[in-house]
Enzyme design. Structure first.
Site, short mmCIF file in Angstrom:
data_model
loop_
_atom_site.label_atom_id
_atom_site.label_comp_id
_atom_site.label_asym_id
_atom_site.label_seq_id
_atom_site.Cartn_x
_atom_site.Cartn_y
_atom_site.Cartn_z
CG HIS A 38 -6.13 -1.43 -8.74
ND1 HIS A 38 -6.17 0.16 -7.01
CD2 HIS A 38 -7.48 -0.55 -9.23
CE1 HIS A 38 -6.37 1.18 -6.95
NE2 HIS A 38 -7.48 0.40 -8.10
CD GLU A 55 7.49 8.13 -13.87
OE1 GLU A 55 7.74 9.53 -13.68
OE2 GLU A 55 8.61 8.51 -15.18
CD GLU A 56 -1.49 8.46 -14.96
OE1 GLU A 56 -2.59 9.07 -14.93
OE2 GLU A 56 -0.26 8.50 -16.25
CG MET A 91 -1.79 -1.21 1.00
SD MET A 91 -2.97 -1.22 -0.37
CE MET A 91 -3.88 0.34 0.15
NE ARG A 92 5.68 2.87 2.00
CZ ARG A 92 5.69 4.03 3.35
NH1 ARG A 92 4.85 3.65 3.59
NH2 ARG A 92 6.17 4.78 2.92
CB ILE A 93 3.24 5.96 -4.03
CG1 ILE A 93 1.10 5.48 -4.27
CG2 ILE A 93 3.05 6.34 -4.99
CD1 ILE A 93 0.30 7.14 -4.00
CG LEU A 94 6.18 0.66 -5.42
CD1 LEU A 94 6.51 0.23 -6.86
CD2 LEU A 94 7.14 0.70 -4.37
CG ASP A 119 -3.50 2.36 -8.84
OD1 ASP A 119 -3.09 1.33 -8.93
OD2 ASP A 119 -4.54 2.29 -7.78
CB ALA A 131 -12.26 -11.88 -8.42
CD GLU A 132 -7.66 -8.41 -5.40
OE1 GLU A 132 -6.72 -8.90 -4.39
OE2 GLU A 132 -8.46 -7.35 -5.36
CB SER A 153 -6.88 -4.41 -13.46
OG SER A 153 -8.47 -3.76 -13.46
CG ASN A 161 -0.89 -3.37 -7.34
OD1 ASN A 161 -0.63 -4.57 -6.72
ND2 ASN A 161 -1.17 -2.27 -7.22
#
Length: 173
Positions: free
Chosen positions: A94, A127-128, A75-78, A130, A158-159, A121, A92
């Site tokens: 989502h 970088e952006e 749950m971190r933005i790289l 999702d 489902a994931e 998905s 990833n």
């Protein structure tokens, strides 16, 4: 993560989990992975900063021989620098039908919007947030009376079916 590990143990597996990493040293998945004999790494970024944390993560991944990164519950933005070092090799899962509902609270947002379907998905990380190439989706109906929690449970199932298959396809490209 557990579904990916289980899929990697199949006789015909096209990927192998070489490291389970977390930014939360007490994450339950680490103990489970260790019980499975998988190398584990964990380091909290608190007190060391994002750049130092990502440098240590990058080193751990490379030392383990990772060729790809499959995020699951991370749950971190790289940072753009980290993503660039692994360009095209981070995927990833989502919990929405991207490009709809990027970010957090996806189930509540779908229910509140009156959507009839939700889902998950698998996408390539860029970088952006999702926004990378969507490799595939799984659709889950939104049922009358659904809450974020009830919908989340069906989306998670489902994931677990979707992610191992699409990861295997992606790494075999």
């Amino acid at each position: 993560m557990m579904a990916l590990v289980e899929a990697s143990n199949a006789p015909d597996a096209r990927f192998k989990v070489v490291l389970v990493a977390s930014d939360q040293p007490d994450a339950p998945g680490l103990a489970w992975a260790a019980e499975q004999g998988i190398a584990c790494w964990s380091l909290s970024p608190k007190g060391i900063g994002k750049a130092a944390h990502e440098a240590a993560l990058d080193a751990a991944l490379r030392d383990a021989g990772a060729a790809f990164i499959a995020l699951a519950g991370y749950m971190r933005i790289l940072s753009a620098d980290f993503v660039a070092r692994w360009e095209g090799r981070i995927v990833n899962i989502h919990p929405s039908l991207l490009p709809k509902y990027k970010g957090l609270d996806t189930h509540a947002r779908a229910i509140d919007a009156g959507d009839k379907i939700a889902g998950c998905s698998v996408h390539v990380v860029t970088e952006e947030l999702d926004a990378g190439e969507v490799l595939g989706r799984a659709v889950v109906p939104i049922l009358a009376g659904d809450t974020s929690d009830t919908l989340a449970k069906r989306v998670l199932a489902a994931e677990h079916r979707l992610y191992p298959r699409l990861l295997a396809d992606y790494v075999a490209r």
